[in-house]
Write a protein that holds these residues in place. Structure first.
Motif, PDB file in Angstrom:
ATOM      1  N   ARG A  16       0.961  -1.102  -0.093  1.00  0.00           N
ATOM      2  CA  ARG A  16      -0.115  -0.082   0.092  1.00  0.00           C
ATOM      3  C   ARG A  16       0.929   1.319   0.078  1.00  0.00           C
ATOM      4  N   PRO A  17       0.874   1.951  -1.125  1.00  0.00           N
ATOM      5  CA  PRO A  17       1.793   3.117  -1.203  1.00  0.00           C
ATOM      6  C   PRO A  17       1.723   4.132  -0.096  1.00  0.00           C
ATOM      7  N   CYS A  18       2.842   4.764   0.141  1.00  0.00           N
ATOM      8  CA  CYS A  18       2.751   6.077   1.046  1.00  0.00           C
ATOM      9  C   CYS A  18       1.678   6.882   0.784  1.00  0.00           C
ATOM     10  N   THR A  19       0.982   7.541   1.911  1.00  0.00           N
ATOM     11  CA  THR A  19       0.017   8.518   1.532  1.00  0.00           C
ATOM     12  C   THR A  19       0.594  10.011   1.775  1.00  0.00           C
ATOM     13  N   GLU A  20       1.877  10.032   2.658  1.00  0.00           N
ATOM     14  CA  GLU A  20       2.266  11.412   2.789  1.00  0.00           C
ATOM     15  C   GLU A  20       3.642  11.424   2.438  1.00  0.00           C
ATOM     16  N   PRO A  21       4.005  11.592   0.970  1.00  0.00           N
ATOM     17  CA  PRO A  21       5.337  11.548   0.664  1.00  0.00           C
ATOM     18  C   PRO A  21       6.230  12.803   1.145  1.00  0.00           C
ATOM     19  N   LEU A  22       7.411  12.872   1.065  1.00  0.00           N
ATOM     20  CA  LEU A  22       8.111  14.258   1.463  1.00  0.00           C
ATOM     21  C   LEU A  22       8.259  15.177   0.407  1.00  0.00           C
ATOM     22  N   ALA A  23       8.009  16.170   0.987  1.00  0.00           N
ATOM     23  CA  ALA A  23       8.073  17.575  -0.044  1.00  0.00           C
ATOM     24  C   ALA A  23       9.834  17.843  -0.147  1.00  0.00           C
ATOM     25  N   LEU A 272      28.499  10.853  -2.137  1.00  0.00           N
ATOM     26  CA  LEU A 272      27.743   9.555  -2.231  1.00  0.00           C
ATOM     27  C   LEU A 272      26.538   9.533  -3.216  1.00  0.00           C
ATOM     28  N   GLY A 273      26.768   8.200  -4.018  1.00  0.00           N
ATOM     29  CA  GLY A 273      25.665   7.965  -4.956  1.00  0.00           C
ATOM     30  C   GLY A 273      24.308   8.165  -4.150  1.00  0.00           C
ATOM     31  N   ILE A 274      24.113   7.304  -2.798  1.00  0.00           N
ATOM     32  CA  ILE A 274      22.520   7.201  -2.575  1.00  0.00           C
ATOM     33  C   ILE A 274      22.051   8.399  -2.150  1.00  0.00           C
ATOM     34  N   PHE A 275      22.952   9.633  -2.256  1.00  0.00           N
ATOM     35  CA  PHE A 275      22.129  10.922  -1.732  1.00  0.00           C
ATOM     36  C   PHE A 275      21.531  11.223  -3.103  1.00  0.00           C
ATOM     37  N   ASP A 276      21.820  10.641  -4.391  1.00  0.00           N
ATOM     38  CA  ASP A 276      21.077  11.030  -5.517  1.00  0.00           C
ATOM     39  C   ASP A 276      19.494  10.469  -5.235  1.00  0.00           C
ATOM     40  N   PRO A 277      19.090   9.398  -4.888  1.00  0.00           N
ATOM     41  CA  PRO A 277      17.833   9.110  -4.675  1.00  0.00           C
ATOM     42  C   PRO A 277      17.453   9.567  -3.520  1.00  0.00           C
ATOM     43  N   ILE A 278      18.040   9.817  -2.289  1.00  0.00           N
ATOM     44  CA  ILE A 278      17.455  10.167  -0.877  1.00  0.00           C
ATOM     45  C   ILE A 278      17.778  11.518  -0.886  1.00  0.00           C
ATOM     46  N   ALA A 279      17.829  12.291  -1.723  1.00  0.00           N
ATOM     47  CA  ALA A 279      18.248  13.956  -1.524  1.00  0.00           C
ATOM     48  C   ALA A 279      17.205  14.398  -0.571  1.00  0.00           C
ATOM     49  N   PRO A 280      15.934  14.393  -0.667  1.00  0.00           N
ATOM     50  CA  PRO A 280      15.212  15.511   0.633  1.00  0.00           C
ATOM     51  C   PRO A 280      15.376  14.897   2.026  1.00  0.00           C
ATOM     52  N   TRP A 328      12.741   7.566 -12.360  1.00  0.00           N
ATOM     53  CA  TRP A 328      11.787   7.486 -12.846  1.00  0.00           C
ATOM     54  C   TRP A 328      10.393   7.464 -12.167  1.00  0.00           C
ATOM     55  N   LEU A 329      10.412   6.594 -11.106  1.00  0.00           N
ATOM     56  CA  LEU A 329       9.201   6.432 -10.129  1.00  0.00           C
ATOM     57  C   LEU A 329       8.746   7.587  -9.660  1.00  0.00           C
ATOM     58  N   ALA A 330       9.849   8.546  -9.137  1.00  0.00           N
ATOM     59  CA  ALA A 330       9.633   9.813  -8.517  1.00  0.00           C
ATOM     60  C   ALA A 330       9.191  11.004  -9.539  1.00  0.00           C
ATOM     61  N   LEU A 361       9.831   5.300   2.558  1.00  0.00           N
ATOM     62  CA  LEU A 361      10.518   6.340   3.179  1.00  0.00           C
ATOM     63  C   LEU A 361      10.037   7.582   2.612  1.00  0.00           C
ATOM     64  N   GLY A 362       9.092   7.599   1.678  1.00  0.00           N
ATOM     65  CA  GLY A 362       8.549   8.826   1.378  1.00  0.00           C
ATOM     66  C   GLY A 362       9.029   9.625   0.050  1.00  0.00           C
ATOM     67  N   LEU A 363       9.862   8.971  -0.456  1.00  0.00           N
ATOM     68  CA  LEU A 363      10.755   9.493  -1.438  1.00  0.00           C
ATOM     69  C   LEU A 363      10.094   9.486  -2.909  1.00  0.00           C
ATOM     70  N   LEU A 364       9.061   9.000  -3.112  1.00  0.00           N
ATOM     71  CA  LEU A 364       8.266   9.137  -4.271  1.00  0.00           C
ATOM     72  C   LEU A 364       7.053  10.276  -4.327  1.00  0.00           C
ATOM     73  N   PRO A 365       7.577  11.417  -4.781  1.00  0.00           N
ATOM     74  CA  PRO A 365       6.581  12.484  -4.540  1.00  0.00           C
ATOM     75  C   PRO A 365       4.989  12.324  -4.865  1.00  0.00           C
ATOM     76  N   ASP A 366       4.923  11.661  -5.846  1.00  0.00           N
ATOM     77  CA  ASP A 366       3.546  11.384  -6.369  1.00  0.00           C
ATOM     78  C   ASP A 366       3.285   9.744  -6.269  1.00  0.00           C
ATOM     79  N   PRO A 367       2.791   9.136  -5.473  1.00  0.00           N
ATOM     80  CA  PRO A 367       2.665   7.714  -4.966  1.00  0.00           C
ATOM     81  C   PRO A 367       1.626   7.031  -6.196  1.00  0.00           C
TER      82      PRO A 367
END
Length: 385
Positions: A16-23, A272-280, A328-330, A361-367
């Protein structure tokens, strides 16, 4: 809203996708640490194999860098996250550096760029003079772009060096002539098997001694080092042995929260490469450090380690596939196509887990959009969701 995801046991599970993604976290760079995100590139999906060299979607590639700068993160350009040595050749990397550095100047963004030797033919043995000249060409280009340089580990040097003295000669010459302090990058063989035995030794203790000898002989020309060995204890040891004022940029995508937090005396900066997807989350964590809120920092970054360890699981060099999937998913790009077809480097089950961990983690702005795109990916693989 829910999606049925395949499991390794042949069954399915409901997510069940996140309902409150990070801005996005909009703000200035942190004061307490330097945070660089090694950024991926967006391929031109219409490129054909008959066309010479990789082609990038420049608009989408540069737009992603603007997102990082807007969140207060620096950009580490044309490094392994950008598929350097895995599809992105030197001409394309040089153009990427030129364009990104110009965009950084326009917005006051922090940027460093990777300088290596990948214009040399792969698979051969080259003279030290040729290797040094290749480094010099790329270092000069980086400096002409107005960016700081990261001296990347060289496959050509790893294949051609007769021993540690050759590393000392090449790096010593480069440091003596650099116009500004550089970052020295030790990329371990888990990221690139061709770099095994770098610094002239398979034994890591002996290799560390050579690495530190290079730093200590020209400390005024070394801004810092980037250690990408996925070995937290070794990084802490190296960090303690650096000359005063020399930064240690962690490249450890498994242990970065503890290394950045520090031991009460010394702490690592980050590239870090991981800071690309977890930037927020990375941006928020950096600001928590500015407030001396170590608990808040760990509370933000510690939960991201499971995603990072998954993306960087062996064979580690294919972590870029998961990074681009999440972009892409984001919604940061319109397709899941990579330079050199690297989108096929990971299994469907690996990509499914990456989606699930990132969404939690709420990393996908539009679930809803992310779920739709995940369904499309599953359908391509013949999986009903």
């Amino acid at each position: 809203m829910s999606i049925r995801l395949p499991s390794a046991d042949g069954g399915y599970r409901v997510h069940r996708p996140c309902t409150e993604p990070l801005a996005p976290s909009i703000g200035a760079p942190a004061r307490s640490r330097r945070f660089y995100a090694a950024a991926h590139v967006v391929a031109d999906p219409l490129t054909t194999s008959a066309q010479a060299g990789p082609r990038l979607d420049w608009e989408a590639t540069l737009a992603f860098r603007h997102r990082l700068w807007a969140q207060g993160l620096g950009v580490a350009e044309a490094m392994d996250t950008a598929q350097r040595g895995m599809g992105l050749d030197w001409p394309a990397a040089a153009e990427l550096m030129r364009r990104s550095a110009a965009e950084a100047r326009a917005v006051g963004g922090r940027i460093v760029c990777g300088a290596g030797t990948d214009q040399l033919a792969a698979g051969g043995v080259h003279s030290l003079a040729a290797i040094t000249a290749a480094y010099e060409e790329q270092l000069a280009h980086t400096e002409a772009c107005g960016a700081g340089a990261v001296l990347m580990a060289s496959r050509a040097l790893a294949a051609s060096a007769r021993g540690p003295e050759d590393y000392l000669e090449v790096y010593g010459r480069l440091l003596r002539q650099s116009a500004r302090p550089v970052v020295l990058h030790w990329l371990g063989p888990m990221f690139d098997p061709e770099l095994a035995g770098y610094w002239g030794h398979i034994d890591l203790d002996a290799a560390t001694d050579v690495f530190l000898k290079i730093v200590t002989e020209c400390p005024d020309k070394v801004d810092g080092i980037k250690v990408s060995l996925l070995d937290a204890e070794r990084e802490v040891d190296i960090r303690r042995r650096l000359p005063p004022g020399t930064r240690c940029y962690t490249g450890d995508d498994h242990h970065y929260p503890e290394l950045i937090a520090g031991d009460g005396e010394l702490a690592s900066d980050a590239l870090l490469g991981i800071f690309d997807p977890i930037a927020p989350l990375a941006a928020r964590a950096a600001l928590a450090l500015d407030r001396d809120d170590l608990a808040g920092f760990r509370g933000l970054l510690d939960p991201t380690v499971a995603l990072s360890r998954h993306l960087f699981a062996p064979p580690t060099r294919y972590y870029k596939t998961g990074v681009v999937l999440l972009a892409w998913l984001a919604g940061y790009q319109d397709h899941f196509t990579m330079v050199a077809g690297l989108q096929s480097a990971r299994s469907l089950l690996h990509l499914v887990t990456a989606y699930e961990l990132a969404d939690r983690l709420g990393l996908l702005p539009d679930p809803e959009r992310a779920e739709t795109r995940m369904r499309q990916l599953l359908a391509v693989h013949g999986v009903a969701s």
